[in-house]
Write a protein that holds these residues in place. Sequence first.
Motif, short mmCIF file in Angstrom:
data_model
loop_
_atom_site.label_atom_id
_atom_site.label_comp_id
_atom_site.label_asym_id
_atom_site.label_seq_id
_atom_site.Cartn_x
_atom_site.Cartn_y
_atom_site.Cartn_z
N UNK A 152 0.72 -1.41 -0.17
CA UNK A 152 -0.25 -0.41 0.10
C UNK A 152 0.76 1.54 0.09
N UNK A 153 1.91 1.28 0.79
CA UNK A 153 2.82 2.52 0.61
C UNK A 153 3.21 2.65 -0.88
N UNK A 154 3.47 1.64 -1.57
CA UNK A 154 4.26 2.15 -2.66
C UNK A 154 3.36 2.94 -3.87
N UNK A 155 2.29 2.33 -4.15
CA UNK A 155 1.06 2.77 -4.38
C UNK A 155 0.75 3.92 -3.69
N UNK A 156 0.63 4.73 -2.02
CA UNK A 156 0.66 5.70 -1.63
C UNK A 156 1.78 6.79 -2.21
N UNK A 157 2.79 6.16 -2.46
CA UNK A 157 3.92 7.10 -2.82
C UNK A 157 4.05 6.76 -4.63
N UNK A 158 3.26 6.15 -5.28
CA UNK A 158 3.68 6.53 -6.18
C UNK A 158 2.29 6.80 -7.21
N UNK A 159 1.24 7.75 -6.02
CA UNK A 159 0.02 8.81 -6.11
C UNK A 159 -1.13 7.80 -6.90
N UNK A 160 -1.20 6.73 -6.52
CA UNK A 160 -2.62 6.26 -7.10
C UNK A 160 -3.28 6.12 -6.34
N UNK A 161 -3.07 6.13 -4.68
CA UNK A 161 -3.99 6.10 -3.81
C UNK A 161 -3.31 7.15 -3.05
N UNK A 162 -4.79 8.07 -2.40
CA UNK A 162 -4.75 8.82 -1.62
C UNK A 162 -4.99 9.04 0.01
#
Length: 288
Positions: A152-162
């Motif tokens: 989840x952190x990778x997706x957060x860092x990539x801007x895919x989740x807020x």
Amino acid sequence: MATMREIKRRKTSIQSTQQITKAMKVVSSAKLQKAKAKAEGTKSYFDYMYATVSSMLAKSGSIDHPYLKAGQSEKKAIIAITSNRGLAGGYNSNIVKLITGGDFKKEDVSVYTIGRKGREVLTTKGYEIAGDYSDAIEAPLYQDAVDVGKAVLDRFAAGEIGEIYLAYTVFKNTVVHIPKMIKLLPVEMTPAGEGSEASADDKALMNYEPSAEEALDSIIPKYIYSLIYGAMTEAVASENGARMQAMDNATSNAEAMIDSLSLLYNRARQSSITQELTEIIAGADAVG
């Protein structure tokens, strides 16, 4: 009125079910003791971790860091911790209700499931399952929490989740289990010194070495992993406590049903004997 054969068959079936529920209650009780000891043994650490990081961030002033502000995406990731097995009362459904009954739009939710029961129901309801870590709930390890947290952190860092949320069941004691959803990211900060009782130390800003950004890059992920692992250990204890209660209630209900059927059987048997005696007496009178 049901016949004696039907009543006896029904009673035998319930007695067999009662034996199963008794056995499941004993197994759940044994598992609960182990899970409870583990949850209580780790709870202090995770409580202090949460309090320490919250206090640190409250004294950090205005730091421009990705973990402290919501991302541009409207997508929200929810880590849902349920069980792999049922027969635990409302344990699994309560977590599902937290997600489906909240203010989140279904199309904006990306779910990471830990537990097959939650995954099955949420899939049926049309939610996106972005990741499944159901095997981890059987015997939670810290590395399992790291795996989920990194995803989840990778997706957060990539801007895919807020935003990132965690839905799990808090273990209070053997009979009290509270479904809860907490926000993991962005970390919400309370301004330092808020309130009239604040001391000079409370108002002092935190100093970071080498820099706030580098420190938070290391601290926040560990903080997230710790919260996820703590939630998993509490969830396992809650699951076994809920199942033990459910099986205890089922056993008690089966006992009540067996007593009721025994009464019906005795009445039917008495009625049958009375009928036979009446026929014998009538036959004797006819012969005489």
